[in-house]
Write a protein that holds these residues in place. Structure first.
Motif, mmCIF file in Angstrom:
data_model
loop_
_atom_site.group_PDB
_atom_site.id
_atom_site.type_symbol
_atom_site.label_atom_id
_atom_site.label_comp_id
_atom_site.label_asym_id
_atom_site.label_seq_id
_atom_site.Cartn_x
_atom_site.Cartn_y
_atom_site.Cartn_z
ATOM 1 N N VAL A 312 -37.502 -17.898 40.166
ATOM 2 C CA VAL A 312 -37.657 -16.565 39.568
ATOM 3 C C VAL A 312 -39.039 -16.450 38.930
ATOM 4 O O VAL A 312 -39.783 -15.485 39.177
ATOM 5 N N LEU A 313 -39.413 -17.445 38.140
ATOM 6 C CA LEU A 313 -40.718 -17.385 37.466
ATOM 7 C C LEU A 313 -41.860 -17.347 38.485
ATOM 8 O O LEU A 313 -42.774 -16.523 38.385
ATOM 9 N N LEU A 314 -41.794 -18.231 39.491
ATOM 10 C CA LEU A 314 -42.892 -18.261 40.467
ATOM 11 C C LEU A 314 -42.918 -16.981 41.299
ATOM 12 O O LEU A 314 -43.985 -16.447 41.614
ATOM 13 N N GLY A 315 -41.743 -16.478 41.633
ATOM 14 C CA GLY A 315 -41.690 -15.221 42.385
ATOM 15 C C GLY A 315 -42.291 -14.081 41.584
ATOM 16 O O GLY A 315 -43.073 -13.273 42.093
ATOM 17 N N LEU A 316 -41.961 -14.034 40.299
ATOM 18 C CA LEU A 316 -42.470 -12.945 39.456
ATOM 19 C C LEU A 316 -43.976 -13.078 39.242
ATOM 20 O O LEU A 316 -44.700 -12.075 39.224
ATOM 21 N N ILE A 317 -44.448 -14.293 39.097
ATOM 22 C CA ILE A 317 -45.902 -14.482 38.942
ATOM 23 C C ILE A 317 -46.605 -14.010 40.221
ATOM 24 O O ILE A 317 -47.682 -13.407 40.170
ATOM 25 N N GLY A 318 -45.963 -14.241 41.368
ATOM 26 C CA GLY A 318 -46.513 -13.728 42.625
ATOM 27 C C GLY A 318 -46.583 -12.204 42.618
ATOM 28 O O GLY A 318 -47.537 -11.600 43.128
ATOM 29 N N ILE A 319 -45.569 -11.568 42.024
ATOM 30 C CA ILE A 319 -45.564 -10.100 41.905
ATOM 31 C C ILE A 319 -46.736 -9.660 41.014
ATOM 32 O O ILE A 319 -47.466 -8.712 41.329
ATOM 33 N N TRP A 320 -46.909 -10.354 39.910
ATOM 34 C CA TRP A 320 -48.014 -10.039 38.993
ATOM 35 C C TRP A 320 -49.354 -10.160 39.724
ATOM 36 O O TRP A 320 -50.208 -9.266 39.653
ATOM 37 N N ASN A 321 -49.518 -11.258 40.456
ATOM 38 C CA ASN A 321 -50.785 -11.474 41.166
ATOM 39 C C ASN A 321 -51.012 -10.406 42.246
ATOM 40 O O ASN A 321 -52.112 -9.882 42.386
ATOM 41 N N ALA A 322 -49.946 -10.105 42.995
ATOM 42 C CA ALA A 322 -50.113 -9.189 44.132
ATOM 43 C C ALA A 322 -50.183 -7.738 43.678
ATOM 44 O O ALA A 322 -51.062 -6.983 44.106
ATOM 45 N N ASN A 323 -49.267 -7.344 42.814
ATOM 46 C CA ASN A 323 -49.109 -5.915 42.520
ATOM 47 C C ASN A 323 -49.900 -5.438 41.314
ATOM 48 O O ASN A 323 -50.251 -4.262 41.243
ATOM 49 N N VAL A 324 -50.139 -6.309 40.363
ATOM 50 C CA VAL A 324 -50.854 -5.862 39.163
ATOM 51 C C VAL A 324 -52.314 -6.309 39.210
ATOM 52 O O VAL A 324 -53.215 -5.501 39.034
ATOM 53 N N LEU A 325 -52.539 -7.578 39.503
ATOM 54 C CA LEU A 325 -53.926 -8.053 39.548
ATOM 55 C C LEU A 325 -54.580 -7.749 40.896
ATOM 56 O O LEU A 325 -55.796 -7.841 41.029
#
Ligand code: F6P
Length: 528
Positions: A312-325
């Motif tokens: 969950v944490l790694l998936g969400l960090i991927g979301i942060w990297n892809a969608n926000v950053l």
């Protein structure tokens, strides 16, 4: 029916976008001496350090709220319960049942799928033991020493990646070759130097209709018949498939078929009968350890609170990297030669699962979905593309993977290898300022996650693969897409089927001028 989720319309998504971007990683570390301890999660034998990701507590909190809004936990539970979460194909998604212990039944539509799984595993084990012991011989009575796995996509990448990863565990008298590409150079190379009398072909195809696999298998069959006669086919071919009818139509006796089920996606099938070539190489006991490794991470994913749940944490960090950053790609950098096929394996797992533009109900997504995944083993990449990772204008989040103990005896090599892994993650995160010589400046603040374990054992490999499977799942939930279909491969297949007879026959169909030009060129230059 699973309700579609429009996560980007939720307040939690808005709050995520409004969450202040954390300062440079240098400042984050300087301000928080406990960061490295808090941003580490341990699962089974894996130590996952995400402290060098560009997140802080506020970001993690906002991401967890998004996971909540997207119903990640509910969807995860639906997957584990065997609900048909692959909605566009109307199927359950139950690769987690493939690694469930025999004493933990799982009943779906009145059938205990775990009992079925173990029946096949038992058959695979018996067969593997016979071949490994030299009790199951070729048609002329010779010991089978060479395995040729014929398959493509999930029917190749998983076993090929794992066979390479677990080389240290191979039976001393068996080797394996993997043929996937329809390019005749591939089957030619695979058959080169082999004695048909000592060769076992494992034809792996979920559907048994895949043209590349059937073409390669047909060529292999003709090669065996040429060398040993038609009657030898039964001793030299086995099939792995869900489609008994097509296996029989191809000419392999279904007594020599190992089955699996439509609820196993191709890219999630390494631990099904698709792993037969691997089991032949490493033996049933090691294969069981691999499955147990998968199960450790499955249980963690199923039960750990979301805030301490590695996928969950790694998936969400991927979301942060892809969608926000806004980082479009992701590099997977294993510092282990044995994991040389791991990036390719993850490309299918991630890009075929989450390379989608529509949600479960067919509506268009309103944010980017799966990243472009790529990578090479370290240290080779350092002397090729790391320049861009350190100083390029694009930022590429990276996953470093390494082990404390190698299977070889060259400790000094390994110390150097691991020093490089650790140094690269440090250099990417912290950089170095050289205002006087800007070309020697490293901006830093380039995010990475580092995954380490004691040694690359079968269990650890299972843990790693399960970790990434569930990361992909979490991201698919957030984006509200179907991570388990692959309609995007259809059009190319259809057109190739149409173009093949047009290239070799007289009748050419309607095509645009560029396509028609290429076909005319090929027909004019084609010899033989
Ligand atoms: O490329 C599409 C695909 O369907 C993959 O999902 C799958 O792993 C591969 O083809 C091979 O399919 P099969 O195992 O049915 O031959």
């Amino acid at each position: 029916m699973i309700d579609p989720i429009y996560v980007t319309e939720t307040a939690q998504w808005g709050a995520l976008l409004d969450t202040p971007r954390p300062p440079h990683l240098r400042q984050l570390f300087a301000a928080d001496p406990g960061r490295a301890d808090r941003y580490v999660v341990e699962v089974g034998d894996l130590r996952i350090d995400y402290a060098k990701q560009r997140v802080d507590d506020a970001v993690v909190e906002a991401l967890l709220a998004v996971a909540d809004a997207a119903g990640v936990a509910t969807r995860r539970d639906a997957m584990f319960a065997g609900e048909p979460i692959n909605v566009t194909e109307g199927r359950a998604v139950l690769h987690v049942a493939l690694r469930r212990p025999a004493d933990q039944p799982l009943t779906v539509d009145g059938t205990d799928v775990v009992a079925e799984v173990h029946e096949v595993l038992d058959r695979m084990s018996r067969f593997s033991e016979q071949v490994r012991a030299g009790d199951r011989l070729g048609a002329t009575g010779k010991r089978l020493r060479h395995i040729v796995n014929i398959g493509i996509g999930g029917s190749d990448l998983g076993p090929a990646m794992a066979a390479r990863a677990l080389q240290a565990y191979h039976h001393a008298e068996l080797d394996a070759r993997f043929v996937s590409n329809v390019d005749g150079a591939a089957i030619t190379a695979a058959l080169d130097g082999l004695d048909a009398a000592e060769t076992l072909f494992v034809v792996s195809s979920k559907t048994f209709t895949t043209i590349e696999t059937l073409t390669n298998a047909g060529t292999a069959r003709a090669w065996v018949v040429d060398a040993l006669g038609e009657d030898a086919v039964g001793r030299h071919f086995v099939a792995v498939s869900t489609n008994a009818q097509e296996v029989a139509a191809f000419g392999i006796d279904i007594a020599h078929m190992f089955g699996f089920w439509d609820w196993v996606g191709g890219r999630y099938s390494l631990d099904s009968a698709i792993g037969l070539s691997l089991m032949l190489l490493i033996g049933p006991d090691r294969f069981a350890e691999l499955l147990a490794g998968f199960h450790v991470v499955d249980e963690h994913f199923r039960t750990a609170p979301l805030g301490a749940n590695a996928p969950v944490l790694l998936g969400l960090i991927g979301i942060w990297n892809a969608n926000v950053l806004g980082f479009d790609t992701k590099a997977v950098l294993p510092y282990a030669e044995e994991l040389s096929r791991f990036p390719a394996y993850l490309q299918q797992l991630d890009m075929e699962s989450n390379g989608k533009s529509v949600r479960l109900d067919g509506s268009a997504v309103t944010t980017d979905t799966g990243p472009i995944v790529w990578g090479e083993p370290g240290t080779n990449g350092q002397h090729a593309f790391y320049q861009l990772l350190h100083q390029g204008t694009r930022i590429v989040p990276a996953d470093f993977i390494g082990f404390a103990n190698p299977h070889h005896g060259h400790r000094e090599h390994h110390d150097l290898l691991m020093a490089n892994l650790i140094a690269q993650a440090e250099a990417l995160a912290f950089g170095r300022d050289r205002p006087d010589e800007p070309w020697r400046s490293f901006p830093g603040d380039r995010p990475s996650t580092t995954i380490v374990a004691d040694q690359l054992t079968p269990s650890v490999l299972g843990q790693l693969v399960a970790l990434y499977e569930h990361v992909v799942f979490v991201q698919g939930c957030v984006w509200g897409i179907d991570s388990f279909d692959q309609w995007g491969v259809e059009l190319g297949k259809e057109l190739a089927n149409r173009i093949t007879p047009e290239l070799t026959g007289d009748a050419a169909g309607e095509h645009d001028s560029s396509t028609a030009g290429l076909m005319t060129w090929y027909r004019a230059h084609r010899r033989g």
